[in-house]
Design an enzyme around this catalytic site. Structure first.
Site, PDB file in Angstrom:
ATOM      1  N   HIS A  72      56.069  46.283  41.799  1.00 50.79           N
ATOM      2  CA  HIS A  72      54.602  45.685  41.974  1.00 50.79           C
ATOM      3  C   HIS A  72      54.243  45.645  40.314  1.00 50.79           C
ATOM      4  CE1 HIS A  72      50.291  45.614  42.450  1.00 50.79           C
ATOM      5  NE2 HIS A  72      50.594  44.941  43.414  1.00 50.79           N
ATOM      6  N   ASN A 115      48.854  45.995  51.058  1.00 53.96           N
ATOM      7  CA  ASN A 115      49.142  47.007  49.852  1.00 53.96           C
ATOM      8  C   ASN A 115      47.671  47.491  49.697  1.00 53.96           C
ATOM      9  OD1 ASN A 115      49.727  48.275  47.824  1.00 53.96           O
ATOM     10  ND2 ASN A 115      49.952  46.459  46.435  1.00 53.96           N
ATOM     11  N   TRP A 116      47.644  48.670  50.161  1.00 55.00           N
ATOM     12  CA  TRP A 116      46.232  49.581  49.962  1.00 55.00           C
ATOM     13  C   TRP A 116      46.310  50.081  48.603  1.00 55.00           C
ATOM     14  CZ3 TRP A 116      45.726  52.784  55.138  1.00 55.00           C
ATOM     15  CH2 TRP A 116      45.322  52.019  56.097  1.00 55.00           C
ATOM     16  N   LYS A 117      47.207  50.222  47.738  1.00 59.04           N
ATOM     17  CA  LYS A 117      47.110  50.820  46.496  1.00 59.04           C
ATOM     18  C   LYS A 117      46.627  52.423  46.512  1.00 59.04           C
ATOM     19  CE  LYS A 117      46.637  45.993  44.663  1.00 59.04           C
ATOM     20  NZ  LYS A 117      46.265  45.483  43.623  1.00 59.04           N
ATOM     21  N   GLU A 144      54.249  37.509  43.347  1.00 54.32           N
ATOM     22  CA  GLU A 144      52.711  37.818  43.187  1.00 54.32           C
ATOM     23  C   GLU A 144      52.621  37.403  41.320  1.00 54.32           C
ATOM     24  OE1 GLU A 144      50.858  41.082  45.910  1.00 54.32           O
ATOM     25  OE2 GLU A 144      51.987  41.906  44.255  1.00 54.32           O
ATOM     26  N   GLY A 175      43.981  40.892  42.344  1.00 53.10           N
ATOM     27  CA  GLY A 175      42.955  41.577  42.154  1.00 53.10           C
ATOM     28  C   GLY A 175      41.654  40.604  41.446  1.00 53.10           C
ATOM     29  N   GLU A 198      51.636  46.195  38.857  1.00 57.17           N
ATOM     30  CA  GLU A 198      50.914  47.578  38.352  1.00 57.17           C
ATOM     31  C   GLU A 198      51.774  48.611  38.101  1.00 57.17           C
ATOM     32  OE1 GLU A 198      48.040  47.939  41.619  1.00 57.17           O
ATOM     33  OE2 GLU A 198      47.203  46.085  41.153  1.00 57.17           O
ATOM     34  N   GLY A 214      46.175  42.693  49.000  1.00 54.09           N
ATOM     35  CA  GLY A 214      45.668  43.991  48.437  1.00 54.09           C
ATOM     36  C   GLY A 214      44.197  44.194  48.936  1.00 54.09           C
ATOM     37  N   GLY A 215      43.195  43.747  48.172  1.00 53.10           N
ATOM     38  CA  GLY A 215      41.925  44.192  48.379  1.00 53.10           C
ATOM     39  C   GLY A 215      41.647  43.749  49.740  1.00 53.10           C
TER      40      GLY A 215
HETATM   41  P1  PGA Z   1      45.018  41.410  45.863  1.00 50.93           P
HETATM   42  O1  PGA Z   1      46.375  42.381  45.366  1.00 50.93           O
HETATM   43  O2  PGA Z   1      45.423  40.924  47.136  1.00 50.93           O
HETATM   44  O3  PGA Z   1      43.822  42.345  45.885  1.00 50.93           O
HETATM   45  O4  PGA Z   1      44.923  40.494  44.918  1.00 50.93           O
HETATM   46  C1  PGA Z   1      47.575  41.825  45.825  1.00 50.93           C
HETATM   47  C2  PGA Z   1      48.503  42.917  45.374  1.00 50.93           C
HETATM   48  O5  PGA Z   1      48.491  43.715  44.462  1.00 50.93           O
HETATM   49  O6  PGA Z   1      49.680  43.229  46.050  1.00 50.93           O
END
Ligand code: PGA
Length: 263
Positions: free
Chosen positions: A95, A10-12, A167, A173, A97, A234-235
């Site tokens: 998600h 997940n590149w956001k 999640e 994050g 966010e 994510g990261g």
């Molecule tokens: P993260 O993010 O691996 O940076 O904790 C996961 C996500 O938001 O899907």
């Protein structure tokens, strides 16, 4: 015994289209011969270029959000059919966010899941409790509500297109992943709720991914839990070598320290 894992990045809101294709150029050779389903949820502007670049490979390209209408006067929004035509095969929905920063409700997420399936995208439904909810031991209640509300109108024949990502919000994050035990319990509970909704046999076929501070060092540990079918990263998915390393650990089931250093 090895299961074929799912690994979705997940590149956001990171990487321009050019940076995205450079990334894929570096990533693809690192994935040769791996037995895994690998997807990248990229920003909208990278969907078409990455899909074209990755043509002929098994890399799946997805989006991170969409509107629930087929089309309409919704300035600034994007529809499932547009994403699909650009090359997306899946979409992250719900998600944390989106739920917390953009105030998406269970009702909105339910409509989006339904629309994604109707218009040919696989929804990756993200669910998970906040820290306050976990401290109050409300995680099962939250997971049940999020799953039931999002999936209540899914016809039986569409169930095979679903993916779920557990999640926990407090692990996203933060660098503090959930423990394998916490993940195993939450996934077991999600599987139970899915079985209530769709029957045991169908529920067993729905991939449930864990997400929240997944790294090369901890990815294999999650996969060793019975109900964990993959990871949402994510990261650590922003670097091709880091992501490839996670893929290899998931496939081989070995923790980082036991692997040979490559240079
Ligand atoms: P993260 O993010 O691996 O940076 O904790 C996961 C996500 O938001 O899907």
């Amino acid at each position: 015994m090895a299961k074929r894992p799912w690994i979705i990045g997940n590149w956001k809101m990171y990487k321009t289209a050019r940076q995205a294709t450079d990334f894929v150029e570096q990533l693809l050779p690192l994935l040769e011969g791996v037995e895994a389903d690998i997807g990248l949820a990229v920003p909208y502007t990278s969907i078409a270029p990455v899909s074209q670049f990755a043509k002929g490979s098994s890399l799946l390209v997805g989006a991170q959000n969409m509107h629930d209408a087929r089309e309409g006067a919704f300035t600034g929004e994007i529809a499932a059919l547009m994403l699909k035509e650009a090359g997306a095969s899946f979409v992250l929905l719900g998600h944390s966010e989106r739920r917390h920063t953009f105030q998406e409700t269970d009702e909105m997420i339910q409509r989006k899941v339904k629309r994604a399936l109707q218009d040919g995208l696989r929804p990756v439904l993200c669910v998970g409790e906040t820290l306050v909810e976990r401290e109050k031991k409300l995680q099962d209640e939250v997971l049940r509500r999020q799953l039931e509300s999002a999936l209540k109108e899914i016809p039986a024949e569409e169930v095979s297109h679903l993916l779920i990502a557990y999640e926990p919000v407090w692990a996203i994050g933060t660098g503090h992943a959930a423990s394998a035990k916490q993940v195993g319990e939450a996934h077991g509970f999600c599987r139970e709720v899915l079985a209530e909704l769709f029957g045991k046999r169908k529920a067993a076929t729905i991939p449930i991914l864990y997400g929240g501070s997944v790294k090369p060092e901890n990815a294999a540990e999650f996969l060793s839990e019975k109900e964990v079918d993959g990871v949402l990263v994510g990261g650590a998915s922003l670097d091709p070598e880091g992501l490839a390393s996670i893929v290899h650990h998931c496939c081989e089931g070995k923790p980082e320290k036991k692997r040979r250093k490559s240079s």
